[in-house]
Design a protein around this motif. Structure first.
Motif, PDB file in Angstrom:
ATOM      1  N   LYS A 131       0.749  -1.440   0.113  1.00 54.04           N
ATOM      2  CA  LYS A 131      -0.072  -0.077  -0.007  1.00 54.04           C
ATOM      3  C   LYS A 131       0.879   1.445  -0.049  1.00 54.04           C
ATOM      4  CE  LYS A 131      -0.807   0.056   4.963  1.00 54.04           C
ATOM      5  NZ  LYS A 131       0.080   1.272   5.096  1.00 54.04           N
ATOM      6  N   ASP A 132       2.113   1.124   0.611  1.00 54.32           N
ATOM      7  CA  ASP A 132       2.999   2.359   0.590  1.00 54.32           C
ATOM      8  C   ASP A 132       3.859   2.582  -0.569  1.00 54.32           C
ATOM      9  OD1 ASP A 132       1.799   3.436   2.784  1.00 54.32           O
ATOM     10  OD2 ASP A 132       3.153   2.479   4.264  1.00 54.32           O
ATOM     11  N   VAL A 133       3.896   1.594  -1.389  1.00 53.72           N
ATOM     12  CA  VAL A 133       4.641   1.412  -2.654  1.00 53.72           C
ATOM     13  C   VAL A 133       3.976   2.322  -3.649  1.00 53.72           C
ATOM     14  CG1 VAL A 133       5.832   0.124  -4.246  1.00 53.72           C
ATOM     15  CG2 VAL A 133       5.874  -0.728  -2.151  1.00 53.72           C
ATOM     16  N   THR A 134       3.895   3.691  -3.577  1.00 57.05           N
ATOM     17  CA  THR A 134       3.518   4.629  -4.406  1.00 57.05           C
ATOM     18  C   THR A 134       4.241   5.640  -5.051  1.00 57.05           C
ATOM     19  OG1 THR A 134       2.998   6.292  -2.569  1.00 57.05           O
ATOM     20  CG2 THR A 134       1.290   4.371  -2.890  1.00 57.05           C
ATOM     21  N   THR A 135       4.013   6.009  -6.159  1.00 62.47           N
ATOM     22  CA  THR A 135       4.812   6.945  -7.120  1.00 62.47           C
ATOM     23  C   THR A 135       5.366   7.666  -6.083  1.00 62.47           C
ATOM     24  OG1 THR A 135       3.117   6.720  -8.778  1.00 62.47           O
ATOM     25  CG2 THR A 135       4.882   8.389  -8.874  1.00 62.47           C
ATOM     26  N   GLY A 136       7.203   7.876  -6.275  1.00 63.25           N
ATOM     27  CA  GLY A 136       7.526   8.767  -5.635  1.00 63.25           C
ATOM     28  C   GLY A 136       8.362   7.892  -4.289  1.00 63.25           C
ATOM     29  N   ALA A 137       7.710   6.948  -3.867  1.00 62.88           N
ATOM     30  CA  ALA A 137       8.341   6.253  -2.826  1.00 62.88           C
ATOM     31  C   ALA A 137       9.718   5.771  -2.913  1.00 62.88           C
ATOM     32  CB  ALA A 137       7.417   5.301  -2.129  1.00 62.88           C
ATOM     33  N   ALA A 138      10.503   5.760  -1.943  1.00 63.63           N
ATOM     34  CA  ALA A 138      11.657   5.131  -1.980  1.00 63.63           C
ATOM     35  C   ALA A 138      11.802   3.808  -1.489  1.00 63.63           C
ATOM     36  CB  ALA A 138      12.915   5.984  -1.273  1.00 63.63           C
TER      37      ALA A 138
ATOM     38  N   GLY B 117      11.192   5.095   2.208  1.00 64.34           N
ATOM     39  CA  GLY B 117      10.664   6.579   2.643  1.00 64.34           C
ATOM     40  C   GLY B 117       9.250   6.677   1.766  1.00 64.34           C
ATOM     41  N   LYS B 118       8.070   6.870   2.317  1.00 63.90           N
ATOM     42  CA  LYS B 118       6.889   7.191   1.633  1.00 63.90           C
ATOM     43  C   LYS B 118       6.839   8.472   0.916  1.00 63.90           C
ATOM     44  CE  LYS B 118       4.523   4.656   5.661  1.00 63.90           C
ATOM     45  NZ  LYS B 118       3.524   4.656   6.623  1.00 63.90           N
ATOM     46  N   ALA B 119       5.897   8.308   0.115  1.00 64.75           N
ATOM     47  CA  ALA B 119       5.466   9.689  -0.578  1.00 64.75           C
ATOM     48  C   ALA B 119       3.959   9.634  -0.889  1.00 64.75           C
ATOM     49  CB  ALA B 119       6.191   9.552  -2.058  1.00 64.75           C
ATOM     50  N   ASP B 120       3.341  10.544  -0.045  1.00 62.61           N
ATOM     51  CA  ASP B 120       1.820  10.720  -0.044  1.00 62.61           C
ATOM     52  C   ASP B 120       1.400  11.030  -1.427  1.00 62.61           C
ATOM     53  OD1 ASP B 120      -0.834  11.160   0.400  1.00 62.61           O
ATOM     54  OD2 ASP B 120      -0.611  13.232   1.705  1.00 62.61           O
ATOM     55  N   PRO B 121       0.756   9.714  -2.022  1.00 62.81           N
ATOM     56  CA  PRO B 121      -0.045   9.916  -3.282  1.00 62.81           C
ATOM     57  C   PRO B 121      -0.924  11.203  -3.657  1.00 62.81           C
ATOM     58  CG  PRO B 121      -0.900   8.046  -2.264  1.00 62.81           C
ATOM     59  CD  PRO B 121       0.167   8.701  -1.122  1.00 62.81           C
TER      60      PRO B 121
ATOM     61  N   THR C 203      -0.383  14.152  -2.456  1.00 64.23           N
ATOM     62  CA  THR C 203       0.245  15.630  -2.569  1.00 64.23           C
ATOM     63  C   THR C 203       1.576  15.590  -3.222  1.00 64.23           C
ATOM     64  OG1 THR C 203       1.538  15.239  -0.437  1.00 64.23           O
ATOM     65  CG2 THR C 203      -0.736  16.158  -0.151  1.00 64.23           C
ATOM     66  N   TYR C 204       1.812  14.223  -3.678  1.00 62.01           N
ATOM     67  CA  TYR C 204       3.155  14.095  -4.338  1.00 62.01           C
ATOM     68  C   TYR C 204       3.083  14.816  -5.909  1.00 62.01           C
ATOM     69  CZ  TYR C 204       7.429  12.148  -6.762  1.00 62.01           C
ATOM     70  OH  TYR C 204       8.571  11.867  -7.321  1.00 62.01           O
ATOM     71  N   PRO C 205       3.743  15.952  -6.072  1.00 61.12           N
ATOM     72  CA  PRO C 205       3.395  16.634  -7.447  1.00 61.12           C
ATOM     73  C   PRO C 205       3.713  16.211  -8.476  1.00 61.12           C
ATOM     74  CG  PRO C 205       5.423  17.386  -6.158  1.00 61.12           C
ATOM     75  CD  PRO C 205       4.680  16.329  -5.536  1.00 61.12           C
ATOM     76  N   LEU C 206       4.702  14.857  -8.684  1.00 64.69           N
ATOM     77  CA  LEU C 206       5.129  14.302  -9.871  1.00 64.69           C
ATOM     78  C   LEU C 206       4.276  13.059 -10.095  1.00 64.69           C
ATOM     79  CD1 LEU C 206       8.761  14.662  -9.799  1.00 64.69           C
ATOM     80  CD2 LEU C 206       7.363  16.022 -11.112  1.00 64.69           C
ATOM     81  N   GLN C 207       3.072  13.081 -10.970  1.00 67.06           N
ATOM     82  CA  GLN C 207       2.375  12.000 -11.323  1.00 67.06           C
ATOM     83  C   GLN C 207       2.652  11.501 -12.796  1.00 67.06           C
ATOM     84  OE1 GLN C 207       0.600  10.255  -9.076  1.00 67.06           O
ATOM     85  NE2 GLN C 207       1.221  12.030  -7.603  1.00 67.06           N
ATOM     86  N   LYS C 208       1.917  10.347 -13.066  1.00 68.26           N
ATOM     87  CA  LYS C 208       2.284   9.803 -14.382  1.00 68.26           C
ATOM     88  C   LYS C 208       1.529  10.776 -15.617  1.00 68.26           C
ATOM     89  CE  LYS C 208       2.402   5.538 -17.098  1.00 68.26           C
ATOM     90  NZ  LYS C 208       1.890   4.184 -17.255  1.00 68.26           N
ATOM     91  N   LYS C 209       2.050  11.947 -15.804  1.00 66.44           N
ATOM     92  CA  LYS C 209       1.262  12.572 -16.772  1.00 66.44           C
ATOM     93  C   LYS C 209       2.463  13.575 -17.288  1.00 66.44           C
ATOM     94  CE  LYS C 209      -0.397  15.996 -13.731  1.00 66.44           C
ATOM     95  NZ  LYS C 209      -1.846  17.037 -13.244  1.00 66.44           N
ATOM     96  N   ALA C 210       2.355  14.445 -18.352  1.00 69.73           N
ATOM     97  CA  ALA C 210       3.323  15.375 -18.878  1.00 69.73           C
ATOM     98  C   ALA C 210       2.956  16.647 -18.014  1.00 69.73           C
ATOM     99  CB  ALA C 210       2.910  15.636 -20.115  1.00 69.73           C
ATOM    100  N   HIS C 211       4.103  17.025 -17.300  1.00 73.86           N
ATOM    101  CA  HIS C 211       4.174  18.211 -16.737  1.00 73.86           C
ATOM    102  C   HIS C 211       5.007  19.138 -17.519  1.00 73.86           C
ATOM    103  CE1 HIS C 211       2.781  16.408 -12.894  1.00 73.86           C
ATOM    104  NE2 HIS C 211       3.604  15.697 -13.203  1.00 73.86           N
TER     105      HIS C 211
END
Length: 479
Positions: free
Chosen positions: A63-70, A98-102, A104-112
């Motif tokens: 559950k904590d293996v989310t985008t941005g997590a170490a 290291g967790k990354a709150d999905p 609030t983490y600003p880098l998601q799988k989309k073009a920025h």
């Protein structure tokens, strides 16, 4: 167990063995039977796929293996069953470091957008684009030192705090410890810098050249590579307030030898990046091609990024004088149809639009322009026999214009003093610089290469703020 980087794991050197991988989650997808986790550790633009089977890892465990997590992953490196890469890791253990709150983490799988990423420059290194840019920057920096080391140059550290203005531009950042509200004053009411930390007015350097010349008079060939600063209020895609400069100085060199060295140098470091960071450059080239599709046909690049770099490496630079450059511009259809924003006449400084026309439209290759009017160049440049021009040279590159500026330095004491007087520099201010002409002076020359502009050229990035980790620009010193 010793950690192995993604770059090395993707070569398959450890296939069939248990490995330890550590990095950051780029994406996670899957179903009730299996999860596929893309992990990147910055060693390469490519991710490594981690396969986590539901028999070994419950939904709760991941559950904590989310985008941005170490995460740290232990498992077997095996041949990949899917497309896109040769190897993957069959996980036996996954630890979230290291967790990354999905939410609030600003880098998601989309073009920025690049503008958005500048606002989160502390995180933008984690994107593919900026990972590629800064690996290329690293390779170019290493190649700079390698080139000069192979040539027998001495690496010289010149001061960042200085009392001289090498360019005579006056756009410098003051360095002081005086009370900003109640500074000590002279009898005339001016700030009394004699009471400052250094006993005089000091600034952040705009160039290491003058001190570099001192060293060249002992070691023959030296180079500097360090930060320089301009307090110029320019909010453009080509200007920074803090940037890095490479400045070699060579005793017993003339202008032609300097231009030849600069061309060899540029080709060397580009070739190094092509050899060692080709995947990154190919990715950046694809990104540039996608950007190009949105432009009108007449604004699109004629060559891909890779083609442009290989063309530069494999072809001689064109060499023309400033006078010839002005004639070409005046006779161009661009000038006749009034497409230039700035005027063209002998004696004016070439603007970026003029430089890019010469490079991109007329010659379609890098151009070395020499022998500029003395009135638009610095005091230290050697006066030519015509009395009107100096032995200066600029190298112009496609996409950005001037990338190198250099000259043969004025070694004749009387002419140098005369030039200094002409621009309002007193002899006592640079007595130490004049000593190099008094004591064993010789013909010598040098050039400066703006490192960020070179990184721009090699990566194809359109804005110089995107090739330095933390840009310093007017009204911006974040991070």
């Amino acid at each position: 167990m010793q950690r192995i980087k993604v770059k090395d794991l993707l070569t398959g050197a450890e296939a069939g063995k248990e490995v330890l991988l550590k990095g950051w989650v780029r994406t996670k997808r899957g179903n009730k039977f299996v999860s596929f986790i893309a992990v990147n550790d910055g060693s390469t633009i490519n991710n490594l796929q981690v396969v986590a089977e539901a028999e070994k890892f419950s939904e709760e465990a991941l559950k904590d293996v989310t985008t941005g997590a170490a995460i740290a992953v232990t498992g077997e490196l095996v041949a990949s069953q899917g497309k896109g890469q040769a190897y993957e890791v069959q996980a036996t253990r996954i630890e979230v470091l290291g967790k990354a709150d999905p939410e609030t983490y600003p880098l998601q799988k989309k073009a920025h957008s690049l503008e958005f990423l500048r606002e989160i420059a502390h995180l933008r290194f984690r994107t593919n684009t900026f990972g590629a840019v800064f690996r290329v920057r690293n390779a170019l920096a290493f190649a700079v030192h390698r080139f000069f080391n192979e040539k027998g140059f001495v690496y010289m550290h010149t001061p960042i705090v200085t009392a001289s203005d090498a360019e005579g531009a006056g756009e410098m950042f003051r360095v002081t410890t005086l009370d900003p509200i109640n500074p000590p004053l002279t009898e005339s009411g001016a700030v009394n810098y004699a009471e400052d930390f250094f006993g005089k007015a000091t600034n952040l350097t705009v160039s290491g050249q003058l001190e570099g010349e001192l060293a060249a008079m002992a070691f023959s060939d030296i180079y500097t590579f360090g930060p320089t600063f301009r307090a110029e209020n320019s909010n453009t895609t080509r200007h920074l307030a803090e940037f890095w400069m490479i400045e070699p100085e060579m005793a017993f060199y003339d202008l032609k030898m300097t231009a030849d060295l600069a061309e060899e140098f540029i080709k060397y470091i580009i070739r190094y990046a092509l050899e060692h960071n080709r995947e990154d450059i190919e990715f950046l080239g694809q990104r540039l091609a996608e950007e190009d599709k949105a432009k009108p046909q007449h604004e699109r690049q004629e060559m891909t990024l890779l083609e442009k770099l290989e063309f530069v490496v494999n072809n001689s630079f064109e060499r023309i004088t400033y006078t010839e450059a002005i004639d070409i511009l005046l006779n161009s259809n661009h000038y006749k149809k009034k497409k230039f924003q700035y005027d063209v006449s002998w004696g004016v400084d070439l603007q970026s639009e003029h430089e890019r026309y010469l490079v991109e439209k007329h010659f379609k290759k890098p151009v070395v322009v020499t022998d500029y009017p003395k009135d638009i160049k610095a005091f230290y440049m050697r006066l030519n026999d015509d009395g009107k021009t100096v032995a200066a040279m600029d190298i112009l590159a496609p996409g950005i214009g001037e990338i190198v500026g250099g000259s043969q330095r004025e070694e004749r004491l009387d002419l140098l003093v005369e030039r200094m007087k002409g621009v309002g520099i007193h002899e006592e201010e640079l007595w130490w610089y004049l000593d190099t002409r008094r004591f064993g002076g010789c013909p010598h020359a040098g050039f400066g290469l703006g490192f960020e502009r070179m990184v721009q050229f090699v990566t194809g990035m359109g804005n110089i703020r995107d090739v330095i980790p933390f840009p310093r620009t007017p009204q911006n010193a974040e991070f």
